[in-house]
Every structure is written in C-alpha cells, then in structure tokens.
Design an enzyme around this catalytic site. Structure first.
Site, short mmCIF file in Angstrom:
data_model
loop_
_atom_site.label_atom_id
_atom_site.label_comp_id
_atom_site.label_asym_id
_atom_site.label_seq_id
_atom_site.Cartn_x
_atom_site.Cartn_y
_atom_site.Cartn_z
N HIS A 63 22.85 30.71 28.00
CA HIS A 63 22.16 30.48 26.72
C HIS A 63 21.79 29.01 26.62
CE1 HIS A 63 26.34 29.47 25.79
NE2 HIS A 63 25.98 28.92 24.64
N HIS A 65 22.36 26.39 24.72
CA HIS A 65 23.11 25.33 24.07
C HIS A 65 23.35 24.20 25.09
CE1 HIS A 65 24.89 27.79 20.48
NE2 HIS A 65 23.76 27.21 20.17
N ASP A 67 25.71 22.29 26.00
CA ASP A 67 26.89 22.22 26.87
C ASP A 67 26.81 23.20 28.04
OD1 ASP A 67 27.17 24.15 24.74
OD2 ASP A 67 29.29 24.37 25.24
N HIS A 68 25.78 24.03 28.07
CA HIS A 68 25.58 24.96 29.19
C HIS A 68 24.32 24.62 30.01
CE1 HIS A 68 28.62 28.06 27.90
NE2 HIS A 68 28.57 27.25 26.87
N HIS A 143 26.23 35.82 20.35
CA HIS A 143 26.49 34.40 20.09
C HIS A 143 25.52 33.94 19.00
CE1 HIS A 143 28.35 30.62 20.85
NE2 HIS A 143 27.35 30.06 21.47
N ASP A 213 28.94 32.48 26.12
CA ASP A 213 29.80 32.46 24.95
C ASP A 213 29.57 33.76 24.18
OD1 ASP A 213 30.11 29.83 25.84
OD2 ASP A 213 29.28 28.92 24.05
N HIS A 271 36.55 27.89 28.43
CA HIS A 271 35.75 27.47 27.27
C HIS A 271 36.67 27.13 26.09
CE1 HIS A 271 32.40 27.46 24.30
NE2 HIS A 271 31.68 27.16 25.37
#
Lengths: 307, 307
Positions: A63, A65, A67-68, A143, A213, A271
C-alpha cells in the site's frame, strides 16, 4: 527442493526506532530475489545483509503509505549507479507511478534500465506475477488506504523420476520429460507402464503469505488457507483492540487467530508499534500470540526463515 | 560557553555500505538542532542516537543529489506523526521545492506544520540564516551540480561582567546589559569607568565548516579561513586524482591541503567511496591526510565533535 527463504529487513511500523527499520522483506526463491514493501532504509539493509540488488527484479508494494514505499527512490538510484540494465518491475495499488515517476526522474535521471509499474486491484485477489516456478497472488486487506497482502506460491514441482524403474524398463532419455509431466510409458510390445510406477511424488508446493497492514477480518484466514509460513502484522497488544480497529491494524490475538484459522505452519509477527521497542514488551507480544497460536516467532531485522 | 557540537549520522558516499550511512549531520548549538544534508536513513539515525526531531527546525541541503536529499520525505513524515506544529525550514539550491512538494503532499497529506523552502544562490556565498547566537553562511563548491558548503559561525559572545568591579563601583543591575554590550559607566560624580575595566573578553567565537561534495579548489581555503572544525569530503585516496577531478570530488591530500591552508584547528574527513569500506583502507585514507594536515580524524556514524 529449491531454496525458498524470507529475509526480514524491516519489521517496525510507521517510524523507525533504535531497534527496528521500516517494512521491507526479501523473498529468495532459488536465488531470484523478490522484495515485499520498500520502507526507507531498504537499500542499506540489502547492503548490510549482502543481498545483491542485481538479483532483484520485482518489488511488491502492499500500500502507498510512506513507511512501505519511501525506500524506492534510493534503491532505484543505487541500481542506476550499479549500471543495471535489466528492467525493474514494481507492483502496487494504483497511483504510485504518477507520484513516483517524476520524483525518480529528477534524482535518477536517464537510468540504464526500465522501471515498469504494474498497478493491481485491491478489491479482489488475483495472480499478478507468474513464472515457471512461482506465482504471486494478491490478498485484499482492510487498511486505511487500498492495501493488499501477497501469497508467494511455489508451483507444484514435477514428480521425481525413479531411476531404477527407468533402467528396468529400458526407457530412453528422450521420454523422461513427458513421464515427469505425467505420461505413462508404452513398451514396444504394447504393455503400458503407468506413470505412478516410474515416479514418486515431489514435495508439496510451499507458500508464504505476507499480511500487512490490516485490521482483523475473519474472512482473511480462508484466503490464505494452508500457507506454510505467514507474516502477519501485530501492531498492538491485545489491550489496544480499539486503537487497532480505528487505525486499520491488528492486535497480537487477531494475528494469531488468523494463523490458527488458516492452519498455517508458522506465524511471524511484526510491524510493531514503537511503543513496544523493548525486549520485554516484544516478549509480551509474542506470549499473547502463542496463547492462541503456539508456533509464533518474532520478526527481527536480519532473521531468515525457510518457507 | 554554549554547547556547540557536530553529530556525524552518515559519512558514506553515493550508496550505503555495511559500514556507512548516507550524508547526514546534526549541528547542536545550545540544544537547538540544525541538520546538514539528509540522506536516506536520516530519521533512523536520529532515532538511534536519541536526537529529538522536535528540536530540529532547520535543514541545510548542500546539493540535490539523492544521497544528500532522499531522507527528507521520511523525516517530514515522522515529524507529522509526532504532531509537530512549528514550521520546518529547508535551505537548498533552487529546484528542490518543485520536485519535493508534490511528493511530500502525497505521502504526508495535510501535515500539522508548515514546510518552508529557502532556495539559495550557489554562485556566491551569503548568510542564509541568522539568529541571536549563530549564523549560517554558504560557501560555493565545485561539483557536478550546483552545490554549497556551509559555515556555522557562533556570533561573538558578549564579554563577561566582572562582578567584583560592578560591586566596587556600585553599578545598578539595570546598567549591566548596556555594559556587556560595550558601554562605559559614568559615576554620579562624572567619573568615567571604561568598559574594559568592568568586563573580561568572552571566548573567541567558534565556527564549523561543512565542505561536501566538491572538487579541489585552492580558493576554498580562503573562504573558510580560520574555522575551528572542518568536515571535508575525501571520497578518494591520492592515487585516484583523475577520478576525483572528473567526478567533482576530492582526494585525501586535497582535503588536507584545504584544511592546512585555511588554518583549521581540526579536520574530519568523510564521504568515503564504497571501495574503501574496510578498517585498513580507511586507515590508509587517514594516513594520507595526516601527512599533509596532522590533526585529521575519520568521520564515523555516531561520533560527536566539539567545535
């Protein structure tokens, strides 16, 4: 059996901590590397763990975001410095290319290789990559933004030839391939030697599910039924059920319930929220999972798991 | 004296190695943090070394190569997660905002703080930031793209009041400030007590120069004449003079010559090419510098230097 390993390169959540990097993994199937998520620091972790980017052709992003994702520009930049020529394929929910390509073009001008984006649907699962030995399927997750997990499925290996039987029946080499693929053997006198007498079954095909997530969804277990190894986010401990639900994340108990209901062989949790950035607190997370699904382990940077 | 420290968070060159992170430093002046360059991994290094992003308001970017910039999106993302409210100021050569702002707006939507870009000229040095205690000046460098180094100059502290003399002359408290600022004191009978009798000079103002990335330029020493501490890139050993020149970088001997000619107190070298990623090879780089400028040290992640 071909090697089929998962390298944990980052298992923290939204922000890096002294213990954990941002989400990043490598699946190594028979010495081909596949990246799952690409948090900031991915390229440094690859260097630290001596994983060669030259063997990495495909990156799967769950996805959009930061942090990914935010490790992508640096990773592509380093690939350009290495004068890579083979294309890199990036699979993700839609929208990544339009924001990433102009940014990459500024910092990695005129790369020596093609960067090919493959957007996928996050509303229904599909096979998004397949070659002779492995396929990658998406698993829609719940998510705050469109998000999918991934199942890496080894294709069912062909049965092993029983060399003694081949010799016994005097079967020529040219016939071996078709026998492996399921053919019987017909002797010159018309006698049929069944395929099963000439082979023994190969090992069961292996599979790895990456589920992060996601909020808890009881239906998820069915989508990943029978996977051997499962990575599932466990951002929060059991006492933070409300926060987990509100933020689109899972608790330890929920991660373990999914592994149990999917009949997975082993569960890796990760995570972790930065609030648990201590040995004792991570041990508590593990303990909560094991109460539901005993064969659970904690992800940590540098750990490698055989699927 | 106010604390004035330099924290080395990354001193590798274009790509991270098992030993070194990408370019990133923190100048801590009296507990206000200033970042210099922001390579990928900056936010992780800040967390690892317990430097609070809440105390970081200004980021100085030398040039727009990815290894000096790509840590920005993640750092700003983490600042947003921390619900920061004070603005963040980013100083850089022109062109950063147009590529960075749309990218940041995608990954850090609606941040709780303003992000303010301050482009600066790279053709002539200027003071780009100043407050009561410190100022930051640019120093044009010779690289493949527009690039400046920075000098962090402490402002000359006011002299120390001699309390005994203040008491001796019966000088009231309200007059202290103007005396520190240079006024004489006039007694009720008209007698003038000179400023110099009431004070002793403060310590000499300190300065730190950050010079990376740059080809050798003999004129550079004059621009940074007399700095106390100097960080100078030494991407290559002496035997790679041609590569250094071609790539807009410096050799060890060139870095040391600049420190020597600038009469710096101490030289820190960094921005090592990944080819030197071994203890013995870095020791060789150090030795080459010390042959020209004895008070040289090797940068390393986690080291802190007093200016």
């Amino acid at each position: 059996m071909n090697p089929f390993k998962v390298h944990i390169l980052g298992c923290g959540s939204a922000r890096p901590t002294p213990r954990h990097c941002l989400s990043a993994q490598i699946v190594n199937y028979n010495n081909c590397l596949y990246a799952i998520d690409c948090g900031e620091g991915m390229q440094a972790q690859l260097a630290r763990h001596h994983l060669m980017t030259g063997k990495l052709d495909r990156i799967f992003i769950s996805h959009l975001h930061g942090d990914h994702v935010l490790g992508l520009p640096g990773l592509l930049s380093t690939m350009a410095l290495s004068e890579r020529t083979s294309p890199i394929h990036i699979y993700s929910p839609g929208g990544l290319e339009s924001v990433m390509r102009p940014f990459i073009e500024f910092f990695v001008p005129a790369p020596s290789f093609d960067i090919i984006f493959h957007p996928f649907s996050t509303t229904q699962g599909a096979t998004i990559f397949s070659n002779n030995t492995i396929e990658v399927q998406t698993v829609p997750l719940q998510h705050r933004v469109p998000c999918c997990g991934f199942i890496f499925r080894e294709k069912q290996p062909l049965p092993h030839i029983l060399r003694d039987m081949i010799d016994f029946y005097g079967i020529p080499n040219y016939a071996i391939k078709s026998i492996k693929e399921g053919a019987d053997w017909v002797m010159p006198d018309g006698q049929v030697v069944p395929h099963a007498r000439l082979t023994k079954p190969a090992e069961k095909a292996r599979s790895y599910a990456y589920l992060s997530d996601t909020a808890y969804d009881p239906a998820l277990a069915q989508a990943v039924e029978g996977v051997d190894l499962m990575y599932h986010e466990a951002t929060y401990a059991n006492d933070m059920l409300a926060s987990a639900s509100e933020r689109g994340h899972s608790t330890t108990g929920q991660a373990a319930a999914t592994a149990r209901d999917a009949h997975a062989r082993q569960l890796i949790i990760g995570h972790y929220s930065s609030r648990y950035d201590k040995d004792a607190l991570e041990a508590m997370l593990l303990s909560e999972c094991r109460a539901v699904f005993p064969n659970t382990v904690l992800a940590n940077e540098g750990l490698t798991f055989d699927v």
